[in-house]
Scaffold this active site. Structure first.
Site, PDB file in Angstrom:
ATOM      1  N   HIS A   8       1.082  -1.226  -0.124  1.00 34.75           N
ATOM      2  CA  HIS A   8      -0.383  -0.281  -0.068  1.00 34.75           C
ATOM      3  C   HIS A   8       1.141   1.076   0.115  1.00 34.75           C
ATOM      4  O   HIS A   8       1.984   1.463  -0.069  1.00 34.75           O
ATOM      5  CB  HIS A   8      -0.759  -0.026   1.198  1.00 34.75           C
ATOM      6  CG  HIS A   8      -0.129  -0.180   2.695  1.00 34.75           C
ATOM      7  ND1 HIS A   8       0.620   0.934   3.180  1.00 34.75           N
ATOM      8  CD2 HIS A   8       0.136  -0.936   3.942  1.00 34.75           C
ATOM      9  CE1 HIS A   8       1.271   0.898   4.328  1.00 34.75           C
ATOM     10  NE2 HIS A   8       1.053  -0.781   4.449  1.00 34.75           N
ATOM     11  N   GLU A  82      -2.584  -7.630   7.147  1.00 34.22           N
ATOM     12  CA  GLU A  82      -1.134  -7.075   7.836  1.00 34.22           C
ATOM     13  C   GLU A  82      -1.016  -7.855   8.276  1.00 34.22           C
ATOM     14  O   GLU A  82      -1.988  -9.138   9.432  1.00 34.22           O
ATOM     15  CB  GLU A  82      -1.025  -5.970   8.068  1.00 34.22           C
ATOM     16  CG  GLU A  82       0.564  -5.134   8.925  1.00 34.22           C
ATOM     17  CD  GLU A  82       1.200  -5.411   7.814  1.00 34.22           C
ATOM     18  OE1 GLU A  82       1.896  -7.020   7.765  1.00 34.22           O
ATOM     19  OE2 GLU A  82       2.208  -4.164   7.428  1.00 34.22           O
TER      20      GLU A  82
END
Length: 212
Positions: A8, A82
């Site tokens: 990201h 994550e």
């Protein structure tokens, strides 16, 4: 299958180097939005059959420019999340950050039963990310983008990609909107074709317990 794993764009917690893994997480910074636009521009002439994101807001915002002008929507997969920081969540001190990355390095070196303090084990992370990749592969698309987080991408690639090992991922930090290009499938295995635009031929020798 051609699989692009993409980190990201920049978030405020990236800027201050603070561990932030909770859902939904922070938005992209203005710089992060510029990075996402630049990423989309680099893919403008590429074929894309599908785009996947994690439940984190930052992955959705990174993928949004990639979807513009394409008949695609981002598909959310929890398996792309994550790696949870557990007791280290919200810390920005060097000891905590090194413990977080050191734990992941131990996973890549083979100690999959080690747990992040108060959180996930390496085996549970690997099962989760494997499940996401299996879902992507089962869909039958040939060219796919999956937007995830840097630590998750590096850990999974270090564990599952034939020509990348712990020493390689320890030496190659993935920048915001960094792209890892893979070829292969869950059944046939994976090869890393390029890491942030540079070709990859073979990984270096593993160094057990290394920090990634």
């Amino acid at each position: 299958m051609q699989l692009f794993l993409i980190r990201h764009g920049e978030t405020p917690t990236n800027v201050v180097k603070r561990l932030e893994t909770r859902v939904p997480g922070p938005d992209l910074t203005p710089t992060g939005r510029e990075q996402a636009d630049a990423l989309a521009a680099s893919f403008v002439s590429r074929r894309l059959d599908a785009v996947y994101v994690s439940p984190l807001v930052r992955t959705h915002q990174t993928a949004a420019p990639l979807l513009q002008g394409r008949d695609l929507v981002a598909v959310e997969l929890p398996g792309l999340l994550e790696i949870e920081a557990g007791e280290l969540e919200g810390h920005d001190d060097r000891a905590a950050v090194e413990r977080y990355h050191g734990t992941i390095g131990a996973w890549v070196a083979g100690d999959l039963d080690r747990a992040m303090p108060g959180a996930i084990t390496g085996r549970a992370f690997l099962d989760r990310f494997d499940g996401a990749v299996e879902h992507i592969a089962t869909a039958g698309d040939e060219v796919v983008v999956a937007v995830s987080s840097g630590a998750a991408i590096r850990a999974w690639v270090g564990l599952r990609v034939d020509n990348v090992d712990l020493a390689f991922v320890a030496d190659h930090v993935l920048g915001n909107t960094g792209v890892v290009e893979l070829q292969g499938s869950p059944d046939d295995g994976w090869t890393c074709v390029a890491w942030e635009g540079a070709g990859v031929t073979a990984g270096a020798t593993d160094a057990a317990g290394g920090v990634i």
